[in-house]
Structures are given as structure tokens and as C-alpha cells.
Design an enzyme around this catalytic site. Structure first.
Site, short mmCIF file in Angstrom:
data_model
loop_
_atom_site.label_atom_id
_atom_site.label_comp_id
_atom_site.label_asym_id
_atom_site.label_seq_id
_atom_site.Cartn_x
_atom_site.Cartn_y
_atom_site.Cartn_z
N TYR A 86 0.83 -1.20 0.00
CA TYR A 86 0.00 0.00 0.00
C TYR A 86 0.87 1.25 0.00
O TYR A 86 2.07 1.20 0.28
CB TYR A 86 -0.95 0.02 1.21
CG TYR A 86 -0.26 0.28 2.53
CD1 TYR A 86 -0.19 1.57 3.06
CD2 TYR A 86 0.34 -0.75 3.24
CE1 TYR A 86 0.45 1.80 4.27
CE2 TYR A 86 0.98 -0.53 4.44
CZ TYR A 86 1.03 0.76 4.96
OH TYR A 86 1.67 1.00 6.15
N CYS A 87 0.23 2.36 -0.33
CA CYS A 87 0.87 3.68 -0.27
C CYS A 87 -0.18 4.67 0.22
O CYS A 87 -1.11 4.29 0.93
CB CYS A 87 1.45 4.07 -1.63
SG CYS A 87 0.19 4.32 -2.91
N ARG A 88 -0.07 5.91 -0.17
CA ARG A 88 -1.03 6.91 0.27
C ARG A 88 -2.38 6.73 -0.42
O ARG A 88 -3.42 6.65 0.22
CB ARG A 88 -0.49 8.33 0.03
CG ARG A 88 -1.36 9.43 0.63
CD ARG A 88 -0.79 10.81 0.36
NE ARG A 88 -1.03 11.22 -1.01
CZ ARG A 88 -2.17 11.73 -1.46
NH1 ARG A 88 -3.18 11.90 -0.66
NH2 ARG A 88 -2.29 12.08 -2.72
N GLY A 90 -2.76 4.57 -3.52
CA GLY A 90 -2.83 3.36 -4.35
C GLY A 90 -2.04 3.44 -5.64
O GLY A 90 -1.84 2.42 -6.30
N ILE A 114 -3.70 4.12 1.98
CA ILE A 114 -3.95 4.35 3.41
C ILE A 114 -5.05 5.40 3.62
O ILE A 114 -5.70 5.42 4.67
CB ILE A 114 -2.65 4.70 4.17
CG1 ILE A 114 -2.83 4.43 5.68
CG2 ILE A 114 -2.22 6.12 3.87
CD1 ILE A 114 -1.53 4.37 6.46
#
Length: 125
Positions: A86-88, A90, A114
Site C-alpha cells: 500500500y501507499c497513500r 494506491g 492508506i
């Protein structure tokens, strides 16, 4: 005419095969179920400062934008484990998932990152 049709179908078949993703995407609920399995690795591909602001439990942080991202991933992530990435939002994690899948990893990307995770009131450390 048959040859033309056969060639056309072959080209279309190759085109669609090349356009397929080599990793899965899932929503928050699916991701939560996935990371509940302690055999699944959790990979956060945001920057160190973003990671410090809050991350998922057990997350390993490897910044996707660093030039040695793939090398660090290969040094820290075993090929035989499924990886929840995951990241901020997607986007970075989708890019990371694509690169790591080319190296033989099995990945599942969190759609919405996230941001979606927090909006669903899921836990962050």
C-alpha cells in the site's frame, strides 16, 4: 480471408494478454482480511516521513521513489511470501506491485491506499 481473420485474432489475443496486470487489487475489507494472516508480509512504499506519520501494523517501509527500490525489496522480502502493498492513494503501490511482480513476487495492492484505510476507520500505528 481465413488467414487474415486468424492473424487478427492472434494479435488481439496477444494485446489483451499484455494488458493484464500481474498483481491483484483489493478493497479495504479484502486487504484487512489479507493482512490479518501473519504469513502475509505488509509493505508500505511511501516515504520514511509518511511512514512515520502512521502505518499498518507489521509494515515494512521501502520507498518506491528511491532508485534502489527493487534491490532493497529483493534484499528484504522473500519470494515465497504473499505481499500486501500500500501507499497513500494506491498509485505508487500499484507501480511497486508491477515492478515486484516482474521479479516473481505475489502481490496484492490496496485500492485507495492508506487514505481509504483510514476513511474506513481501520487501525494505524
Amino acid at each position: 480471408m481465413k488467414k487474415l481473420l486468424t492473424c487478427l485474432l492472434a494479435v488481439l489475443g496477444l494485446n489483451s494478454a499484455c494488458g493484464q496486470k500481474n498483481f491483484e487489487n483489493t478493497d479495504v475489507q479484502g486487504f484487512a482480511e489479507l493482512v490479518a494472516d501473519t504469513n502475509v508480509l505488509v509493505l508500505d512504499v511511501r516515504t520514511a516521513s509518511e511512514f512515520a506519520e502512521g502505518h499498518l501494523e507489521r509494515a515494512i517501509n521501502i520507498d518506491y521513489h528511491q532508485s534502489d527500490f527493487v534491490e532493497k525489496a529483493k534484499a528484504n522480502l522473500p519470494l515465497d511470501k504473499k505481499i500486501a502493498v500500500y501507499c497513500r492513494s494506491g498509485r505508487r503501490s500499484a507501480g511497486a506491485a508491477g515492478k515486484l511482480a516482474e521479479e516473481g513476487y505475489k502481490l496484492v495492492n490496496l485500492k485507495g491506499g492508506i487514505i481509504a484505510w483510514k476513511e474506513a476507520n481501520m487501525p494505524v500505528q
